[in-house]
Every structure is written in C-alpha cells, then in structure tokens.
Enzyme design. Structure first.
Site, short mmCIF file in Angstrom:
data_model
loop_
_atom_site.label_atom_id
_atom_site.label_comp_id
_atom_site.label_asym_id
_atom_site.label_seq_id
_atom_site.Cartn_x
_atom_site.Cartn_y
_atom_site.Cartn_z
N ARG A 74 0.86 -1.18 0.00
CA ARG A 74 0.00 0.00 0.00
C ARG A 74 0.90 1.23 0.00
O ARG A 74 2.06 1.18 0.40
CB ARG A 74 -0.92 0.01 1.22
N LYS A 129 -2.68 -2.79 9.10
CA LYS A 129 -4.04 -3.01 9.59
C LYS A 129 -4.02 -3.85 10.86
O LYS A 129 -3.28 -4.82 10.97
CB LYS A 129 -4.88 -3.70 8.52
#
Length: 278
Positions: free
Chosen positions: A146, A171
């Site tokens: 990401r 996350k």
C-alpha cells in the site's frame, strides 16, 4: 449506562481487540451531536439517526461508513444489555457496487515504469525526483505494498541481503514480511547510492523514500505526479472497470506471497514474487 459512556466503552473494546478504529470512533463521537449523550441508548430515535445520516437516494461511501459505525455500535450495545433495540432504519439504500481494481496490461506497465517517461513527467518538479518516484512505483507493484506502507519504510526495514521488507504496524496493528524478487532487489540496491548522493538522512530510522529536502512523501504530491505520468503514458480507464486507473491498483496486478513477521516456522519463498522486469 448513558449513550456517551456506551460509545466510549465500545471504542475501547474495539481497540483492545486490535483495531485502530479511528474513523469509526470519530463518526460515533460526531453522532453525539445529534443525540443526547447523557440519555440512555434506547432514547435514541430513528429520526435522530436519519438526521445524522443526512442523505437520500443511493448510498454514498460516507453515508455507508456512518451506517457501518452505528450498526456495529448497536450490535455491541444490545449484546451487553445497554440497549434493547436498534434505532437504525430498516429501509436504508443498498450500497453501490464498487468497481474492481484496474488491471494494467504489460504494455501499460512498461510505459509507466519506463525511466525516460518518468523523468519527463517530473520535469520542473521541486520536491520528488524521478528516481524516487519510479522506485516507489516499483515497490507498490513489485512488493504489493500500500502507499502508506511503502512511504513509511525506513532503512532498517529493508534487508537486501535476505531480499525481504519488514512492513510494520499496518491493519490491526500487525506487521509482516514482504519478500521481493531479484529485479526489485536490484532496483533498491541501485537506489541506495542515489539517495546518499541526494544528501538524505542515513540513519537506520530515516525514510527509505523521501523528497529532495528529506521530508516524507506526501500523498497529494505523489498522486499529482502519478496523474501526470498516466496522462503522458496514455493510460486511461476501460469499460467495466474503473474510469480512472489508480496508483493503488498497482498492488492488485499479480500474485505475491506475503509472510507474517510473527510466523517463525515458514521460510521465505521468493519464487512467487512479482517481477518488475515487465
């Protein structure tokens, strides 16, 4: 228990179970401006919920996020006995179908990664140079990262001898190891002396990728650069997919093996790493 207390307890419960829960927590606190936080949870009315949602017709992403936050809270409140019912409306519009990621063709990837094209797209750029920009693009594609993961990498996170990156606290506060193939390893090895010539910080805690002045890469700067590069490379949306190909779509373009950093029993497998020599 009051609504404010129940919301506070729910936020702490979600974070205690590993969720960052920042956006939803902000939405729930914002909801207290539409309902009496000092009253009981069952005092909340559907009219107050609709006023908070404040929208009609097709469900937008922001309204969907509000619904998601409230639904999760009320499930928790009912299960804990803080509420006996949910005030959410039963006829909330359905979520829109989200477009799939844009899949770049091999020819499009060649044009995006072409050093001359990247250099041309960065002419006159004040902050981010072409070499740093191209290295970022190859990291997103070659390691499946990401944007936030790639731009937070420090020198300590890059082990070129073992060909592996340490991706920290993503996350749910988890970390993982991302193996990289020989082509991407070669790109990173070539970038290291370049960043030293640019007088960037050399400490192990310094960012791998940075602007000319040593500041972290900003998403707005990178997005503007990618939009310019995409236009120069002649890459546009296709029917049935996203109208505008995104920077984030690079990580969805081929398989990649990700190994959790806490998994000590599995070795590094590099056979399935993405090749950047497209």
């Amino acid at each position: 228990m009051t609504l404010r207390e129940a919301i506070g307890q729910y936020i702490l419960w979600r974070r205690a179970h590993g969720a960052k829960f920042t956006a939803c927590a902000n939405l729930l606190r914002h909801f207290l401006g539409y309902a009496d936080g000092n009253a009981a949870c069952d005092a909340v009315t559907t009219a107050q919920v609709l006023a908070f949602l404040a929208g009609k017709g097709p469900l937008t992403r922001h309204r969907e996020n509000k619904c998601y936050a409230l639904a999760g809270f009320w499930r928790h409140a009912i299960s804990r006995g803080h509420a006996s019912r949910s005030p959410l409306p039963d006829n909330e519009p359905r979520s829109p179908v989200r477009a799939p990621p844009y899949i770049y063709s091999r020819d499009e990837l060649r044009r995006l990664f072409d050093p001359a094209t990247v250099e041309f797209s960065r002419r006159g750029a004040v902050q981010m140079d072409a070499v740093t920009f191209r290295t970022l693009l190859l990291l997103l594609y070659g390691a499946g990262l990401r944007f936030s993961e790639a731009t937070r990498l420090t020198l300590a996170d890059v082990d070129l001898a073992e060909a592996v990156l340490t991706i920290r606290v993503t996350k749910f506060y988890k970390s993982r190891l991302a193996p990289v193939g020989p082509q991407l390893t070669g790109v990173l090895k070539a970038y290291m002396p370049w960043r030293l010539r640019g007088n960037l910080e050399r400490g192990q805690d310094s960012y791998l990728l940075a602007n000319r002045g040593g500041t972290p890469l900003a998403s707005s700067t990178v997005q503007a650069a990618f939009d310019a590069l995409r236009r120069i490379a002649g890459i546009h949306g296709a029917a049935g997919g996203r109208q505008i190909p995104r920077l984030h779509d690079l990580r969805h373009n081929s398989g990649n093996r990700i190994i959790p950093a806490t998994d000590q029993k599995r070795p590094y497998f590099l056979a399935n790493c993405r090749t950047v020599g497209v």
